[in-house]
Write a protein that holds these residues in place. Structure first.
Motif, PDB file in Angstrom:
ATOM      1  N   UNK A   1       0.849  -1.163   0.000  1.00 50.99           N
ATOM      2  CA  UNK A   1       0.000   0.000   0.000  1.00 50.99           C
ATOM      3  C   UNK A   1       0.899   1.231   0.000  1.00 50.99           C
ATOM      4  N   UNK A   2       0.538   2.205  -0.821  1.00 48.08           N
ATOM      5  CA  UNK A   2       1.261   3.467  -0.864  1.00 48.08           C
ATOM      6  C   UNK A   2       0.465   4.489  -0.063  1.00 48.08           C
ATOM      7  N   UNK A   3       1.136   5.206   0.823  1.00 45.90           N
ATOM      8  CA  UNK A   3       0.465   6.164   1.696  1.00 45.90           C
ATOM      9  C   UNK A   3       1.155   7.520   1.559  1.00 45.90           C
TER      10      UNK A   3
ATOM     11  N   UNK B   1      -3.744  10.321   1.429  1.00 46.63           N
ATOM     12  CA  UNK B   1      -4.148   9.597   0.224  1.00 46.63           C
ATOM     13  C   UNK B   1      -3.473   8.236   0.300  1.00 46.63           C
ATOM     14  N   UNK B   2      -4.203   7.182  -0.044  1.00 48.72           N
ATOM     15  CA  UNK B   2      -3.608   5.844  -0.093  1.00 48.72           C
ATOM     16  C   UNK B   2      -3.979   5.180  -1.415  1.00 48.72           C
TER      17      UNK B   2
ATOM     18  N   UNK C   1      -8.190   5.347  -8.902  1.00 48.29           N
ATOM     19  CA  UNK C   1      -8.402   6.330  -7.845  1.00 48.29           C
ATOM     20  C   UNK C   1      -7.568   6.113  -6.600  1.00 48.29           C
ATOM     21  N   UNK C   2      -7.856   6.920  -5.603  1.00 51.01           N
ATOM     22  CA  UNK C   2      -7.194   6.883  -4.304  1.00 51.01           C
ATOM     23  C   UNK C   2      -8.263   6.811  -3.221  1.00 51.01           C
ATOM     24  N   UNK C   3      -7.888   6.291  -2.076  1.00 52.40           N
ATOM     25  CA  UNK C   3      -8.676   6.513  -0.877  1.00 52.40           C
ATOM     26  C   UNK C   3      -8.075   7.763  -0.242  1.00 52.40           C
ATOM     27  N   UNK C   4      -8.924   8.712   0.095  1.00 45.76           N
ATOM     28  CA  UNK C   4      -8.402   9.963   0.664  1.00 45.76           C
ATOM     29  C   UNK C   4      -9.288  10.427   1.798  1.00 45.76           C
TER      30      UNK C   4
ATOM     31  N   UNK D   1     -13.185   9.778   0.139  1.00 44.01           N
ATOM     32  CA  UNK D   1     -13.289   9.092  -1.145  1.00 44.01           C
ATOM     33  C   UNK D   1     -12.578   7.748  -1.033  1.00 44.01           C
ATOM     34  N   UNK D   2     -13.143   6.710  -1.680  1.00 41.54           N
ATOM     35  CA  UNK D   2     -12.528   5.386  -1.642  1.00 41.54           C
ATOM     36  C   UNK D   2     -12.000   4.997  -3.013  1.00 41.54           C
TER      37      UNK D   2
END
Length: 181
Positions: A1-3, A11-12, A138-141, A150-151
């Motif tokens: 996972x990128x964070x 943002x992930x 997209x990103x989870x933010x 946002x997922x």
């Protein structure tokens, strides 16, 4: 996972990596021949649909894009041809099992390396194939400490036989594109 985080915003971007999710094994015919990968008969896809169903549920995903890094060419038989073909066939079985939004893209990294392509050429080819999919997933933010605005809607899954060198390179390319975004 990128964070990523800046101030109280985060943002992930999640992804998965591993060997291909079908039943197979590596067979050493002799001490001097190259190993062959063999698929487990007609039962090769047992558990595959459940695996993808669990991924969709866990991450609440609209799509999963599998990037196969296996050596596969319909004209040429390699040690990975059988598992690559069976993995491709498993996607038809996923549709029959009622799973939608799961797709396969092939990126034969070994072929590009053996052709002598430079890293920037390989990265360019990877981004031509995967760049739009990486962006559209997209990103989870959200905001710290616990607000999600946002997922992420799509997940990339990188697959090869041993989940080592090729997978490391592909996930590095994925990270380069994600950071650039």
């Amino acid at each position: 996972q990128l964070i990523f985080e800046k101030g109280l915003r985060f943002w992930t971007k999640s992804y998965r990596r591993g060997s291909i999710p079908i039943r197979w094994k590596t067979v050493l015919a002799s001490k001097i021949s190259a190993p062959k990968h063999k698929v487990q008969g007609g039962n090769f896809s047992k558990g595959t649909a459940e695996y993808f169903k669990e991924l969709q549920k866990r991450f609440e995903l609209e799509s999963i894009i599998c990037v196969s890094l296996l050596e596969f060419s319909p004209e040429e038989h390699s040690a990975e041809s059988e598992i690559a073909e069976s993995f491709q066939n498993s996607f038809e079985l996923l549709e029959q099992a009622g799973l939608h939004g799961i797709s396969l893209m092939n990126f034969n990294l070994n072929e590009k390396i053996h052709k002598g392509l430079e890293v920037d050429e390989i990265l360019s080819d990877f981004l031509k194939l995967c760049g739009d999919k990486i962006d559209s997933s997209g990103f989870t933010s959200g905001s710290l400490p616990y607000t999600i605005d946002c997922k992420q809607n799509g997940l990339m899954r990188f697959n090869c036989a041993d989940s080592l060198d090729r997978t490391n390179i592909a996930t590095f390319f994925f990270a380069i594109k994600t950071v650039a975004t």
